[in-house]
Design a protein around this motif. Structure first.
Motif, short mmCIF file in Angstrom:
data_model
loop_
_atom_site.label_atom_id
_atom_site.label_comp_id
_atom_site.label_asym_id
_atom_site.label_seq_id
_atom_site.Cartn_x
_atom_site.Cartn_y
_atom_site.Cartn_z
N ASP A 5 -12.14 22.13 9.20
CA ASP A 5 -13.44 21.57 8.84
C ASP A 5 -13.64 21.58 7.33
O ASP A 5 -14.02 20.56 6.74
CB ASP A 5 -14.55 22.37 9.53
N SER A 6 -13.35 22.70 6.68
CA SER A 6 -13.57 22.77 5.23
C SER A 6 -12.62 21.85 4.47
O SER A 6 -13.01 21.26 3.46
CB SER A 6 -13.48 24.21 4.73
N ILE A 61 -13.98 18.36 4.72
CA ILE A 61 -15.15 18.19 3.86
C ILE A 61 -14.72 18.04 2.41
O ILE A 61 -15.22 17.17 1.69
CB ILE A 61 -16.14 19.36 4.04
N PHE A 70 -12.99 18.78 19.10
CA PHE A 70 -13.57 19.28 17.85
C PHE A 70 -13.02 18.51 16.66
O PHE A 70 -13.79 18.05 15.80
CB PHE A 70 -13.27 20.79 17.69
N ILE A 71 -11.71 18.36 16.62
CA ILE A 71 -11.09 17.64 15.50
C ILE A 71 -11.57 16.19 15.47
O ILE A 71 -11.92 15.67 14.41
CB ILE A 71 -9.55 17.73 15.57
N SER A 108 -14.40 14.99 16.61
CA SER A 108 -15.80 14.92 16.16
C SER A 108 -15.91 15.16 14.67
O SER A 108 -16.74 14.52 13.99
CB SER A 108 -16.68 15.90 16.95
N GLU A 109 -15.09 16.04 14.11
CA GLU A 109 -15.12 16.29 12.67
C GLU A 109 -14.64 15.07 11.89
O GLU A 109 -15.21 14.72 10.86
CB GLU A 109 -14.29 17.52 12.31
N ARG A 132 -17.39 12.54 11.95
CA ARG A 132 -18.47 12.95 11.05
C ARG A 132 -18.11 12.63 9.60
O ARG A 132 -18.91 12.08 8.85
CB ARG A 132 -18.76 14.44 11.21
N VAL A 133 -16.88 12.94 9.21
CA VAL A 133 -16.42 12.67 7.84
C VAL A 133 -16.39 11.17 7.58
O VAL A 133 -16.84 10.71 6.53
CB VAL A 133 -15.03 13.31 7.60
#
Length: 151
Positions: free
Chosen positions: A89-90, A93, A128-129, A131-132, A135-136
């Motif tokens: 996630d980080s 981002i 999860f991956i 969705s991340e 989102r990005v």
């Protein structure tokens, strides 16, 4: 010992090593989601590496060894799957272009030989991956739209 040397000096030996390490982190997260990682899982990683890097054996081997290193750290309780997902996630981002480095067909390949319980955990990691990444991508599209409006 040779692997430890290689992993410490990836930045000198392999251009764009951060991108390679990000890919390794993603693939390792899918493997760590299983109770037992087998040699066939690493054979799948080797196949994926050749799909990504073609005949560049140096990069293929570096990816395989980086995945093994991440998995080994988790198996030795030097981290957790949740920590890995937090790192993913980080990284997404801080470096949004890494979202384009994720090939979800490769992640699905790592789910083929999983039993039902492992498949559930791997599906959660996959979701999860996904969705991340979405989102990005949405955030990046919003930035692009804002730039267009201001231009």
């Amino acid at each position: 010992m040779a692997f430890k040397f290689l992993s410490l000096f990836n930045d000198l030996l392999i251009p764009n090593h951060r991108s390679l390490n990000f890919r390794a982190l993603i693939l390792a997260a899918m493997l760590v989601a299983k109770k037992n990682v087998t040699s066939s899982d690493y054979a799948a990683i080797t196949q994926i590496a050749s799909q990504i890097y073609g005949s560049d054996m140096r990069r293929c081997n570096a990816l395989l060894h980086s995945v093994k290193d991440y998995v080994e750290k988790i198996q030795k309780k030097q981290g957790t799957l949740d920590r890995m997902l937090g790192l993913i996630d980080s990284e997404l981002i801080s470096v949004p272009r890494y979202a384009k480095k994720i090939d979800f067909s490769h992640l699905r390949q790592l789910m083929i030989e999983s039993d039902e319980e492992d498949a559930i955990t791997q599906t959660q990691v996959y979701d999860f991956i996904l969705s991340e990444v979405r989102r990005v991508e949405k955030k990046e599209q919003a930035k692009a739209s804002k730039k267009e409006k201001n231009a």
